[in-house]
Each structure stands twice: as C-alpha cells, then as structure tokens.
Design a protein around this motif. Sequence first.
Motif, short mmCIF file in Angstrom:
data_model
loop_
_atom_site.label_atom_id
_atom_site.label_comp_id
_atom_site.label_asym_id
_atom_site.label_seq_id
_atom_site.Cartn_x
_atom_site.Cartn_y
_atom_site.Cartn_z
N GLU A 106 -68.35 30.52 5.48
CA GLU A 106 -68.58 29.17 6.00
C GLU A 106 -67.89 28.11 5.14
N ILE A 107 -67.98 28.27 3.82
CA ILE A 107 -67.31 27.32 2.92
C ILE A 107 -65.80 27.40 3.11
N TRP A 108 -65.25 28.61 3.12
CA TRP A 108 -63.81 28.80 3.30
C TRP A 108 -63.34 28.14 4.59
N ASN A 109 -64.02 28.45 5.69
CA ASN A 109 -63.59 27.94 7.00
C ASN A 109 -63.71 26.43 7.08
N ALA A 110 -64.75 25.86 6.47
CA ALA A 110 -64.95 24.41 6.52
C ALA A 110 -63.83 23.69 5.78
N VAL A 111 -63.50 24.15 4.59
CA VAL A 111 -62.47 23.49 3.78
C VAL A 111 -61.10 23.61 4.45
N LEU A 112 -60.75 24.81 4.90
CA LEU A 112 -59.44 25.00 5.55
C LEU A 112 -59.35 24.21 6.85
N ALA A 113 -60.45 24.12 7.59
CA ALA A 113 -60.43 23.42 8.88
C ALA A 113 -60.07 21.96 8.71
N VAL A 114 -60.68 21.29 7.73
CA VAL A 114 -60.44 19.86 7.54
C VAL A 114 -59.13 19.61 6.80
N ASN A 115 -58.95 20.28 5.68
CA ASN A 115 -57.83 19.96 4.79
C ASN A 115 -56.48 20.42 5.30
N LEU A 116 -56.45 21.52 6.03
CA LEU A 116 -55.17 22.08 6.47
C LEU A 116 -55.00 22.03 7.99
N SER A 117 -55.95 22.62 8.71
CA SER A 117 -55.81 22.65 10.17
C SER A 117 -55.87 21.24 10.76
N GLY A 118 -56.73 20.39 10.22
CA GLY A 118 -56.81 19.02 10.72
C GLY A 118 -55.48 18.30 10.62
N ALA A 119 -54.80 18.47 9.48
CA ALA A 119 -53.49 17.85 9.30
C ALA A 119 -52.46 18.45 10.25
N PHE A 120 -52.52 19.75 10.46
CA PHE A 120 -51.60 20.38 11.40
C PHE A 120 -51.74 19.77 12.79
N HIS A 121 -52.98 19.59 13.23
CA HIS A 121 -53.19 19.12 14.60
C HIS A 121 -52.80 17.66 14.80
N THR A 122 -52.92 16.82 13.77
CA THR A 122 -52.42 15.45 13.91
C THR A 122 -50.89 15.45 13.89
N MET A 123 -50.30 16.25 13.02
CA MET A 123 -48.84 16.29 12.89
C MET A 123 -48.16 16.81 14.15
N ARG A 124 -48.73 17.86 14.74
CA ARG A 124 -48.08 18.44 15.92
C ARG A 124 -48.06 17.46 17.08
N ARG A 125 -49.02 16.52 17.10
CA ARG A 125 -49.05 15.51 18.14
C ARG A 125 -48.17 14.31 17.80
N ALA A 126 -48.12 13.93 16.53
CA ALA A 126 -47.43 12.70 16.15
C ALA A 126 -45.93 12.87 15.98
N LEU A 127 -45.49 13.97 15.42
CA LEU A 127 -44.08 14.10 15.03
C LEU A 127 -43.10 14.05 16.21
N PRO A 128 -43.36 14.71 17.33
CA PRO A 128 -42.39 14.62 18.44
C PRO A 128 -42.17 13.18 18.91
N LEU A 129 -43.23 12.37 18.93
CA LEU A 129 -43.09 10.98 19.35
C LEU A 129 -42.35 10.16 18.31
N MET A 130 -42.55 10.46 17.03
CA MET A 130 -41.78 9.80 15.98
C MET A 130 -40.29 10.08 16.16
N ALA A 131 -39.97 11.33 16.46
CA ALA A 131 -38.57 11.71 16.64
C ALA A 131 -37.94 10.96 17.80
N GLU A 132 -38.71 10.75 18.86
CA GLU A 132 -38.19 10.00 20.01
C GLU A 132 -37.85 8.57 19.63
N LYS A 133 -38.65 7.98 18.75
CA LYS A 133 -38.43 6.59 18.33
C LYS A 133 -37.34 6.48 17.26
N GLY A 134 -37.06 7.56 16.57
CA GLY A 134 -36.06 7.53 15.50
C GLY A 134 -36.60 7.08 14.16
#
Length: 267
Positions: A106-134
């Motif tokens: 539970e501790i392992w999954n909680a820390v990885l979910a917020v610190n790593l997976s959370g960042a992945f999920h914001t990045m995968r949504r934000a980066l393609p739109l950033m690239a479109e804007k330049g």
Amino acid sequence: MSRLDGKTALITGSVQGIGLAIAEALATAGARIGLHGLAGPDQVAAATAKLQRAGAPEVRFFDADMSDTAAIDAMMDAVVAWGGADILVNNAGIQRTVSFAQATPEIWNAVLAVNLSGAFHTMRRALPLMAEKGYGRVVNIASVHGLVASVNKAPYVASKFGLVGMSRVAALEYAAAGNKAAGGVTVNCICPGWTETAIIEPQIAQRAAAHGGDRAAGIADLLAEKQPSQRTSDPSEIGALALWLCAPIAHNVTGTAIPIDGGWTVQ
C-alpha cells in the motif's frame, strides 16, 4: 526576458511550500495560474489572494486526486477548456520514510501513484498541445533522491529516479518541437535538497527527539549528515529557478536534473 504574459501555468501541489513559491514566481511574470491541491476553502482563498497580489491576471483552483487517473484526466480537460497549459509544473508528492522490511504494498503503490504516475498522466496530456503551439515548459520537482539514494526511502527514491528518467525521455521526444523564437518545448527536473517545507517535518521531529526536543538541533543534525553548505533552501529559491527555466531564453535547456542541494549530490 522572463515575462510570461499570456501564458497559463498549471502547478500541482501548489497551495503551500515549494509549489506555492513556484506559482508565485510565475505569477510575478504575468502568467495565469492553475492552482492545485487537496485543501480547504480558507487555504485556497489565501493562496489565490497571494498569487493575485503577485501579479497573476487569473487564478483557478483544481483539486484532482493525483493518484486517480480519471481525476487527472478531468482536470486536464478543464485546463484545455481554459486554454491549455503552456507551463506544467509537477510538484505534488508524498513521502513515506520506511525500511524495506516495513514497506507495505500500500505504501509503495501510494508513493509511486502520486509522485511518478501522476506526473506521467499530466505530461501525456499537456505535451502534445505544447508541441502544437511551439512553446511549452514542463518542470518536474524531483529531489536529490532522484539522483542519489538514502536508507529507509525505497518507494520515494524509486519514484524520484523514475521521474528524472521519464523527464529525459520526454525531453528527447519533444526536443525539436517549436523553434528558438517561439521558445520550443523543454522538460527539466529540479532536485531540491533540504528545503524548509512541511514534507521534511517528520524527519526534523525525529532528529529533534534525539536532542531533547530541540528543533534547531534536529535541523542541524539533518544538514550535517547530507548538505555540506549547512544551509537549508527557501522555497522561493526553487521558484526563481523554475521561472528562469520557463523563459524563452532557456529553449536549449532540456533533459536536465538541476540540484539545489548545497553540494549534497557532488560528494
């Protein structure tokens, strides 16, 4: 050179500490601020007022649970409807100081979910739109523990090493997006050492207890062990670096993991 007028910045975990300091730095440069965190109305109101005083033309609050993929997607949908994030700062994080023997799934999954997976999920949504804007900036707040290890921090160290590695992959994938004039798309990590924030309070308390409850002695004990400068950092120092990384002049600074650690990681 560092003005961000017309830009929108989403900073996760920004109702206090390093995240709020980064939000304030970006606000002083004229960015609209997407404030985020798990906080009550009073804390949100206080943070919003602080950012408005700093110069943010608009502040919106988001309360997505960073361990919940669906909640992150809903937040990113709302940010896109608001105009999209030109700047994404992944600062939300949790820490559990625990040995391998005591670490639970539970501790392992909680820390990885917020610190790593959370960042992945914001990045995968934000980066393609950033690239479109330049133009786009991702600044991930890692830690010295994304560069070196410490005992009793396996989940946290794993999450932060993973964040640094993932950021480097994203930096490579988006390195050619945009151009010099537009500012390009960059992805970098900031790796703070001991910084005056709530996340280190449990460790300070533990050290202080060994010194008869003397908090100052507890802090000195922490610093003596790791940080050669013998000085803590202030969150505003991390904010100043984040602001510089977001400036167009930093178009060729990408894939880095920059420590602010008083020499900790060069030992």
